[in-house]
Motif scaffolding. Sequence first.
Motif: not given
Lengths: 224, 465
Positions: B69-87, B138-145
């Motif tokens: 979370a220090s560099c990624h958010k789910l729904d918006s770009k931060a230091i890195g890309p948004a990770l919501g639905g990255v799978t 687990n992390i990917l499951a969280y970003t997906a859902n």
Amino acid sequence: MKMTTVIRATLAVSAMAVVATSCNYDNSTPGYTYMDDMYTSPSLEAYSAADEDILKNGMSAQKPVEGTIPRGYHPYEVPNTNEGYAWSKQHSDVVPAGFAAMDPAEGKELYTIFCAHCHGDKGDGNGILVQNEKILGVPGYGSSRLPDITPASAYHVVMYGKGVMGSHASQINYDERWKIIRYVWSLRAEQDGTPDIGESVQVEEEEAPAEEAEATHEETEEHA
Amino acid sequence: MFRGHLCVKFANRSTESYHLRSLMKNLYRFHIRLIPLMLSIFAMGFAANAQSIEGDAAAGEKLFKTYCASCHKLDSKAIGPALGGVTDRRETDWLYSWIKNNATFRASGNSDAIAIFEEYNGSVMPQFEYLSDEEIGNILAYTANPPAKPIVVSDGPVVAGGEADNSGMQMWAMIILGAIFLVLVFILATVRNTLRVVKGEEPITVVEDASNYAKFLRKNTGFMTVLTIVVAVAFLNVTYWYLMDVGVEGGKGIEASYMPPHPEPGQEAQYGEQPIAFSHKLHAGENQIDCNYCHSSARHSKTSGIPSANVCMNCHMYVNGSEITDEAGNPKYGGERSPEIQKIYDAVGWDADKLAYIEGYEEKPIRWVRIHNLPDLAYFNHAQHVTAGQVECQTCHGPVEEMEVMYQYSSLTMGWCINCHRETEVKVNTNGYYEPQHDKLVEKYHGENITVEKIGGLECGKCHY
């Protein structure tokens, strides 16, 4: 006779109205002062407003001329790039001699002021801002999370910031930065469950011949 | 009545969501038990996908907040890309390789990996080789859902303004009482006049009444003398305290207090409005940031320092106020940046969408309104008090961590300074730098309290020169 009474009554009522409405505490202005010349400084004090024609933005606090250095300044020429950060991990030239022999406790108070709200009192990356979910993903200092950091690379991060951490160079001076990093290293040892680097220094000093030990001691004082 | 109704409504909603959640949980457990079965039924081609999507999203949330979370958010770009639905966007194998060691992955010549690295200006993502496959799953499951956030029901007092409204209420009560009083006077006068008419006498108007009283007073010279003295003394008293108050801009040092009173508990101070609605209560109170973090020059310099905007940006690069919720737990700014924090970005030229400083931006300094203003005739040094004297900030500035709006807590008069210098004891045990001097003092005044007065704290020249 009747008329004058009416006039008198009107006057009295209006006077009362003036008195009643003049009690106005306007809290946004400082109000009157005695002898204003003694209150406001003719020379510019910190943060006093200045003439906009003379000083940019009407600020008395202007940026110093480029190239100005403050007293006690220590240059740090490693650039703020990925390469610079990688370089700082491999070179320890910036680390003051006697770093390991410093008393970690000296940096504790400073650490509490400048680092603990994110990195946590114990350096586990669980400070109050993390608990309040304001800033997330703050690393603890243990080797599992930060395997390859060195005191020099920590100094690089304090100077320039990294990721969401901003530069703290303007808030902490040279000596304070190293005191803090020394304390961070004792927290890192605590997180890893390994002995503090200071303890191995003491052992080395005991083992070393007396002359050398003295030399190290002098060096430490010089840099302190 | 109304509040009770609200509470019931909230309670209903929370039980509803509780049922929903427990239902979801049960479904989850059921699902997880199914995985081995599914794996054995479906052939190897499906295996990789099943592994990534079927993770524990709740456990993944914790991991995500710790590591990502220090560099990624789910729904918006931060230091890195948004990770919501990255799978959905990347192959699972690709994600695993990237997360574990993106440097070697890039070195292996994967064009997508090199492209994303360059898209984010070569920000280096750390390696996460110590995360197990299960944890990454687990992390990917969280970003997906991501699990829906439960609705927060605040039990605390909702209405803080209730007491603030009281002062207005009191004024109206006074006006109504005054009106009733006038009506009573009128009724009494009418009744008396009616009685006089019944008795066959002339009715008396209010004006005639008043002149009758005036005549009575003029005859009683003794009473008049006493009355004049009382009025004169009261007037002089008011004038004296008014004059004593001139140039004093805050505090409660003067008892009669014809000055802005301290806000009552629960009531907000209505002092000079600042260009940014900065709350010390939020920063120093709820988030417990040390005073010296922002006012870092207080330890070294005469002035405590109004933090320059780069200090704000240390945190507000990341914290943009979108996470702030109101009492009901809903986003206060609709998930957008706080307009107050946007003012900092405007001042320093920070592009919050690109997360970078705008090049060549002309900075616009923030003009804070000064609250504390010590007269030039007195010298005061913060470092002397904070570092050498080890005085808490709150001793002079009051409970700043409770102040929504900053106000001057102490009067800053000379009497106030002197009083503190007479009463405060020098901390002889906890200040190593001055130990030799302190030892001498302890020897000189054996047993007596060593106050600031004894080390010259009352000398004129200490503050006036």
